[in-house]
Design an enzyme around this catalytic site. Structure first.
Site, PDB file in Angstrom:
ATOM      1  N   ASN A   7       0.462  -0.649  -0.672  1.00 54.49           N
ATOM      2  CA  ASN A   7       0.275  -0.024   0.028  1.00 54.49           C
ATOM      3  C   ASN A   7       0.680   0.665   0.212  1.00 54.49           C
ATOM      4  O   ASN A   7       1.225   1.591   1.118  1.00 54.49           O
ATOM      5  CB  ASN A   7      -0.861   0.154   1.324  1.00 54.49           C
ATOM      6  CG  ASN A   7      -1.791   1.458   1.276  1.00 54.49           C
ATOM      7  OD1 ASN A   7      -2.209   2.339   0.447  1.00 54.49           O
ATOM      8  ND2 ASN A   7      -2.363   1.072   2.377  1.00 54.49           N
ATOM      9  N   ARG A  91      -2.349  -2.150  -3.708  1.00 55.20           N
ATOM     10  CA  ARG A  91      -3.387  -1.317  -3.418  1.00 55.20           C
ATOM     11  C   ARG A  91      -3.393  -0.058  -4.430  1.00 55.20           C
ATOM     12  O   ARG A  91      -2.634   0.312  -4.644  1.00 55.20           O
ATOM     13  CB  ARG A  91      -3.853  -0.775  -1.910  1.00 55.20           C
ATOM     14  CG  ARG A  91      -5.110   0.365  -2.125  1.00 55.20           C
ATOM     15  CD  ARG A  91      -4.777   1.248  -1.017  1.00 55.20           C
ATOM     16  NE  ARG A  91      -6.293   2.041  -0.328  1.00 55.20           N
ATOM     17  CZ  ARG A  91      -5.372   3.383  -0.220  1.00 55.20           C
ATOM     18  NH1 ARG A  91      -4.927   3.338   0.258  1.00 55.20           N
ATOM     19  NH2 ARG A  91      -6.790   3.850   0.057  1.00 55.20           N
ATOM     20  N   HIS A 180     -12.739   3.119  -0.496  1.00 56.15           N
ATOM     21  CA  HIS A 180     -12.559   2.404   0.311  1.00 56.15           C
ATOM     22  C   HIS A 180     -13.238   1.030   0.976  1.00 56.15           C
ATOM     23  O   HIS A 180     -13.958   0.396   0.924  1.00 56.15           O
ATOM     24  CB  HIS A 180     -13.330   2.609   1.657  1.00 56.15           C
ATOM     25  CG  HIS A 180     -12.851   4.022   2.574  1.00 56.15           C
ATOM     26  ND1 HIS A 180     -14.096   5.189   3.100  1.00 56.15           N
ATOM     27  CD2 HIS A 180     -11.392   4.850   2.908  1.00 56.15           C
ATOM     28  CE1 HIS A 180     -12.666   6.151   3.867  1.00 56.15           C
ATOM     29  NE2 HIS A 180     -11.245   5.784   3.557  1.00 56.15           N
ATOM     30  N   ARG A 239     -10.964  16.307   6.652  1.00 58.69           N
ATOM     31  CA  ARG A 239     -12.163  16.824   5.241  1.00 58.69           C
ATOM     32  C   ARG A 239     -13.684  17.276   5.687  1.00 58.69           C
ATOM     33  O   ARG A 239     -14.055  16.867   6.565  1.00 58.69           O
ATOM     34  CB  ARG A 239     -12.256  15.869   3.991  1.00 58.69           C
ATOM     35  CG  ARG A 239     -10.668  15.124   3.421  1.00 58.69           C
ATOM     36  CD  ARG A 239     -11.159  14.372   2.674  1.00 58.69           C
ATOM     37  NE  ARG A 239      -9.582  13.606   2.629  1.00 58.69           N
ATOM     38  CZ  ARG A 239      -9.743  12.433   2.647  1.00 58.69           C
ATOM     39  NH1 ARG A 239     -10.709  10.560   2.513  1.00 58.69           N
ATOM     40  NH2 ARG A 239      -9.374  11.077   3.039  1.00 58.69           N
ATOM     41  N   GLU A 381      -7.858  -4.767   5.141  1.00 59.38           N
ATOM     42  CA  GLU A 381      -7.857  -3.848   4.021  1.00 59.38           C
ATOM     43  C   GLU A 381      -6.898  -5.021   3.240  1.00 59.38           C
ATOM     44  O   GLU A 381      -6.326  -5.857   2.540  1.00 59.38           O
ATOM     45  CB  GLU A 381      -7.926  -2.888   3.285  1.00 59.38           C
ATOM     46  CG  GLU A 381      -9.192  -2.143   3.799  1.00 59.38           C
ATOM     47  CD  GLU A 381      -9.114  -0.412   3.555  1.00 59.38           C
ATOM     48  OE1 GLU A 381      -8.526  -0.419   4.750  1.00 59.38           O
ATOM     49  OE2 GLU A 381      -8.583   0.042   2.792  1.00 59.38           O
TER      50      GLU A 381
HETATM   51  N1  LIG Z   1      -9.879   4.389  20.667  1.00 58.80           N
HETATM   52  C1  LIG Z   1     -10.757   5.405  19.749  1.00 58.80           C
HETATM   53  N2  LIG Z   1     -11.641   5.721  20.524  1.00 58.80           N
HETATM   54  C2  LIG Z   1     -11.656   7.499  19.235  1.00 58.80           C
HETATM   55  N3  LIG Z   1     -11.154   7.093  17.981  1.00 58.80           N
HETATM   56  C3  LIG Z   1     -10.664   6.083  18.030  1.00 58.80           C
HETATM   57  C4  LIG Z   1      -9.716   5.522  18.778  1.00 58.80           C
HETATM   58  N4  LIG Z   1      -9.499   4.516  18.118  1.00 58.80           N
HETATM   59  C5  LIG Z   1      -8.965   5.296  16.856  1.00 58.80           C
HETATM   60  N5  LIG Z   1      -9.853   6.175  17.111  1.00 58.80           N
HETATM   61  C6  LIG Z   1      -9.773   6.839  15.604  1.00 58.80           C
HETATM   62  O1  LIG Z   1      -9.352   5.903  14.840  1.00 58.80           O
HETATM   63  C7  LIG Z   1      -8.498   7.110  13.844  1.00 58.80           C
HETATM   64  C8  LIG Z   1      -7.888   6.211  12.778  1.00 58.80           C
HETATM   65  O2  LIG Z   1      -8.562   5.250  11.835  1.00 58.80           O
HETATM   66  P1  LIG Z   1      -7.852   4.398  11.284  1.00 58.80           P
HETATM   67  O3  LIG Z   1      -8.891   3.429  10.527  1.00 58.80           O
HETATM   68  O4  LIG Z   1      -7.110   4.022  11.366  1.00 58.80           O
HETATM   69  O5  LIG Z   1      -7.695   5.367   9.957  1.00 58.80           O
HETATM   70  P2  LIG Z   1      -7.046   5.280   8.302  1.00 58.80           P
HETATM   71  O6  LIG Z   1      -8.142   6.103   7.514  1.00 58.80           O
HETATM   72  O7  LIG Z   1      -5.936   5.665   8.207  1.00 58.80           O
HETATM   73  O8  LIG Z   1      -7.165   3.778   7.686  1.00 58.80           O
HETATM   74  C9  LIG Z   1      -8.144   8.044  14.381  1.00 58.80           C
HETATM   75  O9  LIG Z   1      -7.681   9.255  13.733  1.00 58.80           O
HETATM   76  C10 LIG Z   1      -9.263   8.003  15.403  1.00 58.80           C
HETATM   77  O10 LIG Z   1      -9.700   9.462  15.767  1.00 58.80           O
END
Ligand SMILES: Nc1ncnc2c1ncn2[C@@H]1O[C@H](COP(=O)(O)OP(=O)(O)O)[C@@H](O)[C@H]1O
Ligand SMILES: Nc1ncnc2c1ncn2[C@@H]1O[C@H](COP(=O)(O)OP(=O)(O)O)[C@@H](O)[C@H]1O
Lengths: 396, 396
Positions: A7, A91, A180, A239, A381
């Site tokens: 990726n 990806r 996604h 965004r 993913e």
């Molecule tokens: N325990 C938690 N409580 C609330 N939000 C969380 C928690 N753990 C992760 N996050 C949120 O998940 C987001 C990242 O999600 P992720 O799926 O890893 O992102 P990406 O879209 O980059 O793959 C972070 O910005 C954070 O806000």
């Protein structure tokens, strides 16, 4: 059989190696800040300590070479030679209207990915570059592309077209593509299996740094909230999501350049713009400390998700389950509760206790008698890319 | 008491005279192509023949003077002197956050309308000009402003804010205002009375050249599809409605100017862009003749309305009635049927026979056992303005 999943981003290269068909992850890692000061490698063999090393990585070719060394290290490596990797699953962000499933990379496929550069100028060029690098680094492996957009190619035309002159669709490719897709496909497959209902009506809610929501019927995407680009739809970390397009013209009339506004809506908006924080954990903390802007942003975020749930329940004309996934969807029980609150008209009832019990497994957090199930399904993913790559190899 | 209602546009002036509180329309008319070649006046006294005359009308002041002459004509006129007109109700497009109801026009109110010019550069200046003209032409009348945005001022903040930096809201006023408020208020009042349920949960669907949809709870707007401007939301005659904002940046990167794109989305999009026709009657004709672009556009139009119905049913967490109004909503039974099709999950069931029976009255077109009623309510924005003006005069 070993499948390596890659990726690639503008200055990063994430990878994961799987033994298939057992779905066993052998190692995972990332090269970050490629071509920048302070570039580093993080590499973790399953069950072993994580290795992290700051070292100069001039470009993606150096990066992938470094990954190969780590994978085949005589002491800590997991493969004996590059040749045991039978396939590399890449990806690729944008497959346009050309790719509705995982695709073996040929010169013609590469040309098509190239032709899509204007639709994904930040992503497809780097994905393309990394395909070429991988062809050199792993010359014996089958190169396979798995597209973020592919899952949404089943959308009906009245859902994917915009109300703009038809020529802009036919000649310029302006339509809803959705993104996604790999995640939505993975979690909706898991959910349908869990429900034991292949024709299930599902709403897949991917809430991460980027967020999107997809209506799924019988395993097919029928609508999704991201559009021509990943800017549309739900509120995200930085965004704006949906916004009256006239706001752009208004800001330009007030002296902003189009590039300013583009940056504003992609990088300085969303939760960041409303609260100063893009990470939902920081926003929850601020909210608990009484920050009103954070409280409003949190409510607004949930409200937009609720509206999409209603919209998709209407067009599916029924609903078997909601699926929460990705960083926020999997971990933020408060947000899930706010989203599912007062949706009795849609037959959606959350169980507050189940909701706050945490787990890494697929689980049902709906009330026992809720006609619509509410599932938390951890997304993966990389595994989905490995599985699609494996299936492609088996079928041909 | 006589109340004159004025609805001014850049080159037009529409008017209607009511006897209040009987709601009796005494005459209706319009001055068109003001300041252009071929300007004309159309004037109709209730129950009499329509008068139409091409004559030079240099500006709005000349136009309103002409209206006064027609109203007080010794032979065909309906008033004996300008002084019998006790109030003039002006439709003003944008009331910003300052006006949530009909407002007596004072110098301070005029200043506020002026301060809102940047938010409605095409409309508020001409509305302002016509207020000043009316003050001169009808010096004894009370001048009253009724704003398109006023009804939506009850929206909660999480519904009216965009996910952009807070300063753009606080300093630049960028938020959802919503429009068509006078129509949504009128038809939702009628529907609640018809249902005999003051706290009814309603979705008001105004489908005309411009289209918008509003969620109403207990007589208050809680969300609406137009936003900062009338461009957002549903597909319209020539406007795109909702679209990924990234499409704008993409077109600019392909050589369009911001003005080009603004014009494109406002004047060359919507049904016009998809089919070449902006009038739904032409599109229906084309569709019946087998035109595939027309069929797609018609489906797409309905589909977008369906998604909003679902979204609003979710946030209202219940629904007593859908309301169809305006040119398409009142007259196009095929469109109503397409919108209401397969919404059983939302308890919405249309009666095909009732749907195709036409009438100028409020009527229920839902199946007898449909939990959600489907009402067709002819809108009358001019009467609503007269009524609000009358109530304001009575209350002060
Ligand atoms: N325990 C938690 N409580 C609330 N939000 C969380 C928690 N753990 C992760 N996050 C949120 O998940 C987001 C990242 O999600 P992720 O799926 O890893 O992102 P990406 O879209 O980059 O793959 C972070 O910005 C954070 O806000
Ligand atoms: N019988 C009809 N069938 C379908 N559409 C109709 C019919 N009569 C009027 N319309 C539509 O109504 C639209 C005008 O609606 P109207 O409410 O008068 O518009 P405005 O927004 O300008 O007030 C026309 O564009 C036309 O498409």
């Amino acid at each position: 059989m070993h499948i390596l999943v890659i990726n690639s981003g503008s200055s990063s290269l994430k990878y994961q190696l799987f033994a298939m068909p057992s779905d066993q992850p052998l190692c995972v890692g990332q090269v970050e800040r490629i071509g920048l000061d302070g570039s580093f490698v993080r590499h973790q063999v399953t069950g072993a300590d994580r290795l992290e090393r700051t070292e100069p990585i001039a470009d993606h070719a150096v990066g992938l070479q470094r990954v190969l060394e780590l994978l085949s290290d005589p002491v800590s490596g997991v493969i004996s030679s590059p040749d045991v990797i039978e396939a590399i699953g890449h990806r690729v962000v944008h497959g346009g209207e050309s790719f509705a499933s995982a695709t073996r990379i040929t010169p013609a496929v590469k040309e098509t990915i190239k032709a899509l550069f204007p639709l994904a100028p930040l992503h497809n060029p780097i994905n393309y570059l990394c395909i070429e690098i991988a062809e050199t680094t792993f010359p014996r492996a089958t190169q396979i592309a798995v597209f973020d957009t592919a899952f949404h190619q089943t959308m009906p035309e009245y859902a994917f077209r915009y109300a703009i002159p038809e020529a802009l669709y036919r000649q310029e490719g302006i339509r809803v593509y959705g993104f996604h897709g790999t995640s939505h496909r993975y979690v909706s497959k898991k959910a349908a299996a869990w429900l034991n209902k292949p024709d299930a009506k599902l709403i897949s809610i991917h809430l991460g740094n980027g967020s999107s929501i997809t209506a799924v019927r019988a395993g097919q995407s029928v609508d999704t909230s991201m559009g021509f680009s990943p800017l549309a739809g739900l509120v995200m970390g930085t965004r704006s999501g949906d916004i009256d397009p006239a706001v752009i013209f208004h800001l330009i009339s007030r002296g902003y350049s189009p590039d300013d506004v583009n940056r504003l809506l992609n990088k300085q908006s969303g939760m960041q713009g409303l609260t100063g924080f893009s990470d939902m954990r920081d926003i929850r903390k601020a909210m608990e400390a009484g920050d009103q802007a954070a409280t409003l942003a949190y409510e607004l975020y949930a409200y937009r998700v609720r509206k999409y749930i209603g919209a998709y329940a209407a067009i599916l004309n029924g609903l078997d389950a909601l699926i929460f996934t990705a960083g926020i969807g999997e971990n933020d029980a408060t947000m899930r509760a706010m989203i599912c609150n007062e949706l009795a008209f849609l037959n959606i009832y959350l169980d507050p206790d189940k909701n706050t019990t945490s787990s890494r497994q697929i689980r049902d957090i709906s009330a026992t008698d809720s006609p619509v199930k509410i599932l938390v399904v951890p997304t993966n993913e990389e595994l989905e890319i490995a599985q699609q790559s494996y299936e492609l190899l088996q079928s041909t």
